[in-house]
Structures are given as C-alpha cells and as structure tokens.
Write a protein that holds these residues in place. Structure first.
Motif, mmCIF file in Angstrom:
data_model
loop_
_atom_site.group_PDB
_atom_site.id
_atom_site.type_symbol
_atom_site.label_atom_id
_atom_site.label_comp_id
_atom_site.label_asym_id
_atom_site.label_seq_id
_atom_site.Cartn_x
_atom_site.Cartn_y
_atom_site.Cartn_z
ATOM 1 N N LYS A 1 0.474 4.284 1.813
ATOM 2 C CA LYS A 1 1.923 5.161 3.562
ATOM 3 C C LYS A 1 0.681 5.187 3.786
ATOM 4 O O LYS A 1 -0.442 5.180 3.716
ATOM 5 C CB LYS A 1 1.483 6.623 2.207
ATOM 6 C CG LYS A 1 2.703 7.660 2.830
ATOM 7 C CD LYS A 1 2.772 7.808 2.906
ATOM 8 C CE LYS A 1 4.016 9.093 3.776
ATOM 9 N NZ LYS A 1 5.237 8.328 4.656
ATOM 10 N N SER A 2 1.100 4.529 5.171
ATOM 11 C CA SER A 2 0.232 5.055 5.867
ATOM 12 C C SER A 2 -0.067 6.514 6.812
ATOM 13 O O SER A 2 0.655 6.984 6.481
ATOM 14 C CB SER A 2 1.155 3.869 7.323
ATOM 15 O OG SER A 2 2.232 2.844 7.312
ATOM 16 N N PHE A 3 -1.252 6.155 7.754
ATOM 17 C CA PHE A 3 -2.129 7.334 8.338
ATOM 18 C C PHE A 3 -2.783 7.938 6.710
ATOM 19 O O PHE A 3 -2.828 9.147 7.188
ATOM 20 C CB PHE A 3 -1.089 8.564 9.214
ATOM 21 C CG PHE A 3 -0.887 7.784 10.011
ATOM 22 C CD1 PHE A 3 -1.561 7.180 10.774
ATOM 23 C CD2 PHE A 3 0.645 7.380 10.422
ATOM 24 C CE1 PHE A 3 -1.295 6.395 12.497
ATOM 25 C CE2 PHE A 3 1.407 6.818 11.379
ATOM 26 C CZ PHE A 3 -0.235 5.665 12.634
ATOM 27 N N THR A 4 -3.226 7.528 5.750
ATOM 28 C CA THR A 4 -3.261 7.917 4.540
ATOM 29 C C THR A 4 -4.984 7.393 4.746
ATOM 30 O O THR A 4 -5.174 6.256 5.123
ATOM 31 C CB THR A 4 -2.551 8.368 3.466
ATOM 32 O OG1 THR A 4 -2.331 6.693 3.165
ATOM 33 C CG2 THR A 4 -1.816 8.993 3.724
ATOM 34 N N ARG A 5 -6.087 8.160 4.084
ATOM 35 C CA ARG A 5 -7.306 7.606 4.576
ATOM 36 C C ARG A 5 -7.738 6.800 3.854
ATOM 37 O O ARG A 5 -8.103 5.750 4.440
ATOM 38 C CB ARG A 5 -8.222 8.879 3.599
ATOM 39 C CG ARG A 5 -9.918 8.121 3.909
ATOM 40 C CD ARG A 5 -10.784 8.766 2.701
ATOM 41 N NE ARG A 5 -10.283 9.438 1.277
ATOM 42 C CZ ARG A 5 -10.824 8.727 1.589
ATOM 43 N NH1 ARG A 5 -11.628 7.049 1.043
ATOM 44 N NH2 ARG A 5 -10.903 8.866 -0.450
ATOM 45 N N TYR B 1 0.860 -1.002 0.186
ATOM 46 C CA TYR B 1 0.354 -0.223 -0.024
ATOM 47 C C TYR B 1 1.068 1.042 -0.245
ATOM 48 O O TYR B 1 2.248 0.946 0.554
ATOM 49 C CB TYR B 1 -0.469 -0.320 1.170
ATOM 50 C CG TYR B 1 -0.151 0.115 2.479
ATOM 51 C CD1 TYR B 1 -0.006 0.957 2.977
ATOM 52 C CD2 TYR B 1 0.009 -0.814 3.081
ATOM 53 C CE1 TYR B 1 0.648 1.461 4.657
ATOM 54 C CE2 TYR B 1 0.509 -1.401 4.977
ATOM 55 C CZ TYR B 1 0.592 0.603 4.804
ATOM 56 O OH TYR B 1 1.713 0.183 6.603
ATOM 57 N N ASP C 1 6.922 3.107 4.510
ATOM 58 C CA ASP C 1 7.044 4.133 5.919
ATOM 59 C C ASP C 1 8.546 3.608 5.840
ATOM 60 O O ASP C 1 9.037 1.767 5.880
ATOM 61 C CB ASP C 1 5.995 3.486 6.552
ATOM 62 C CG ASP C 1 4.951 4.518 5.685
ATOM 63 O OD1 ASP C 1 4.784 5.655 4.925
ATOM 64 O OD2 ASP C 1 3.546 3.618 5.103
ATOM 65 N N GLY D 1 4.740 9.740 -4.844
ATOM 66 C CA GLY D 1 3.391 10.430 -3.608
ATOM 67 C C GLY D 1 3.712 11.957 -3.948
ATOM 68 O O GLY D 1 4.072 12.265 -4.163
ATOM 69 N N PRO D 2 2.333 12.609 -2.343
ATOM 70 C CA PRO D 2 2.299 13.852 -2.609
ATOM 71 C C PRO D 2 4.464 14.448 -1.866
ATOM 72 O O PRO D 2 4.002 15.246 -3.387
ATOM 73 C CB PRO D 2 2.049 14.386 -1.576
ATOM 74 C CG PRO D 2 0.711 12.879 -1.416
ATOM 75 C CD PRO D 2 1.761 12.091 -1.927
ATOM 76 N N SER E 1 5.189 -0.708 2.982
ATOM 77 C CA SER E 1 4.629 0.079 2.171
ATOM 78 C C SER E 1 6.375 1.048 2.549
ATOM 79 O O SER E 1 7.034 0.054 3.232
ATOM 80 C CB SER E 1 3.685 1.130 3.082
ATOM 81 O OG SER E 1 4.432 1.544 4.448
ATOM 82 N N CYS F 1 -5.585 3.689 2.731
ATOM 83 C CA CYS F 1 -4.756 3.045 3.123
ATOM 84 C C CYS F 1 -5.129 2.621 4.859
ATOM 85 O O CYS F 1 -5.236 1.584 5.116
ATOM 86 C CB CYS F 1 -2.547 3.634 3.245
ATOM 87 S SG CYS F 1 -2.029 3.730 1.892
ATOM 88 N N THR F 2 -5.236 3.599 5.257
ATOM 89 C CA THR F 2 -6.132 3.298 6.736
ATOM 90 C C THR F 2 -7.230 2.795 6.795
ATOM 91 O O THR F 2 -7.439 1.483 7.223
ATOM 92 C CB THR F 2 -5.829 4.581 7.287
ATOM 93 O OG1 THR F 2 -4.410 5.633 7.503
ATOM 94 C CG2 THR F 2 -6.574 4.203 9.120
#
Length: 178
Positions: A62-66, A60, A95, A129-130, A93, A68-69
């Motif tokens: 990125k952790s702590f993204t909508r 996935y 991370d 990613g962003p 990920s 993915c969470t």
C-alpha cells in the motif's frame, strides 16, 4: 489424532500455497498498467520495457504506509544504479492511478486496483489490508529481456529487496556484455 493431523496438513498446504511465487526460469506474465513517475501518468507495458533490458518488478502492499514508503524511496534513491546496470524499475500495488500519481517521485509506480498483474505474479498477500481489501505482498522479481524470471524474492521487510535485485541485475549485465 487423525483429525489433528489432517488439520495440520491442510494448514501446511494452505501456507505453502500462500507463499508460492513464480520461480527462476518461469515466463514472466506480460502486463499493461497505468503508471506514474514524477507525478505524471503514462501506460507501462512490460514487454516494451524488456526490449531495452531487464526489468525489476516489485510488488508492495500500500502506498503511503511506513514500510512501503521507505521501500519506494530506497528504490528511487537507487534508480540511477539500476539504470547504470541497464534495468528499469516498476513498483506495483493495488492502489489507484490517482494515488500512484501522488505517491510517485523519481520512481515508476503502476496502479493495479483490479489485481491483474498482482494475481499473475502470485503476489496477492495472504492477509488482507487493514480495511479488509486484497493487497499485494512484498515480492520482487527481476525479469530478463527474454521474458524469463531470473530472480524472485519475497520478504515482508523492504531492506533486502533493493540490494538483492540490484546485485542480480549487475550479475546479469556482466554475463551479457557484448
């Protein structure tokens, strides 16, 4: 006209390469990564986990993204169903392990900031990613105990990953009952 055709051909080839993934029957690359579950870290080795049954490896972005969470929670909520079917779960990920320790709850998450497993599983997302960093695409694999991939699923939406991989594990278990 020839230039337009050549440009379209190059774009088509690049798109196909970006969506390439390991296929059913391919040997799953072994990996060892720092991982976390329930906020505690440990080392996850695929070949060791496969000695106990199939493993669902899902990548996935990125952790702590909508999304993915949501996906991690959905896998965590289904962890008992996977365990009942004899499968282990590992989410991967790019991370860091510190992020994964914080992000983990009931589910096992691995940190791959050097993209070792992500590249080996052809799970690098074509779009960065962003912040411009290379991240994993949303792709799930089911790896049988013999190390062969028996299912690969890529979809930017998380919904079907749990349903499809659990169905595959259950089907595998039915075929391999002793």
């Amino acid at each position: 006209m020839k230039r337009l055709f050549f440009g379209a051909l190059v774009c088509a080839l690049l798109s196909a390469a970006a969506w390439a993934a390991l296929k059913d029957g391919d040997t799953a690359p072994d990996f060892t990564l720092p991982a976390a579950v329930g906020g505690k870290s440990f080392v996850f080795k695929l070949s060791e986990a496969l000695k106990k049954g199939p493993v669902v490896v899902y990548f996935y972005p990125k952790s702590f993204t909508r999304i993915c969470t949501e996906e991690a929670h959905a896998f965590a909520e289904s962890a008992e169903n996977f365990a009942a079917a004899g499968a282990k779960l590992i989410g991967v990920s790019a991370d860091t392990i510190e992020t994964q320790i914080e992000f983990s709850s009931k589910e096992c998450l691995a940190a791959d900031p050097n993209l070792v497993a992500i590249r080996a599983y052809d799970a690098v997302r074509a779009k960065p990613g962003p912040n411009g960093a290379t991240i994993a695409d949303r792709i799930s694999y089911v790896v049988a105990p013999d190390g062969k991939i028996i299912y690969a699923y890529r979809d930017p939406e998380a919904r079907k990953h749990i349903e499809n991989t659990l169905a595959t594990v259950r089907h595998w278990r039915e075929e391999h009952k002793n």
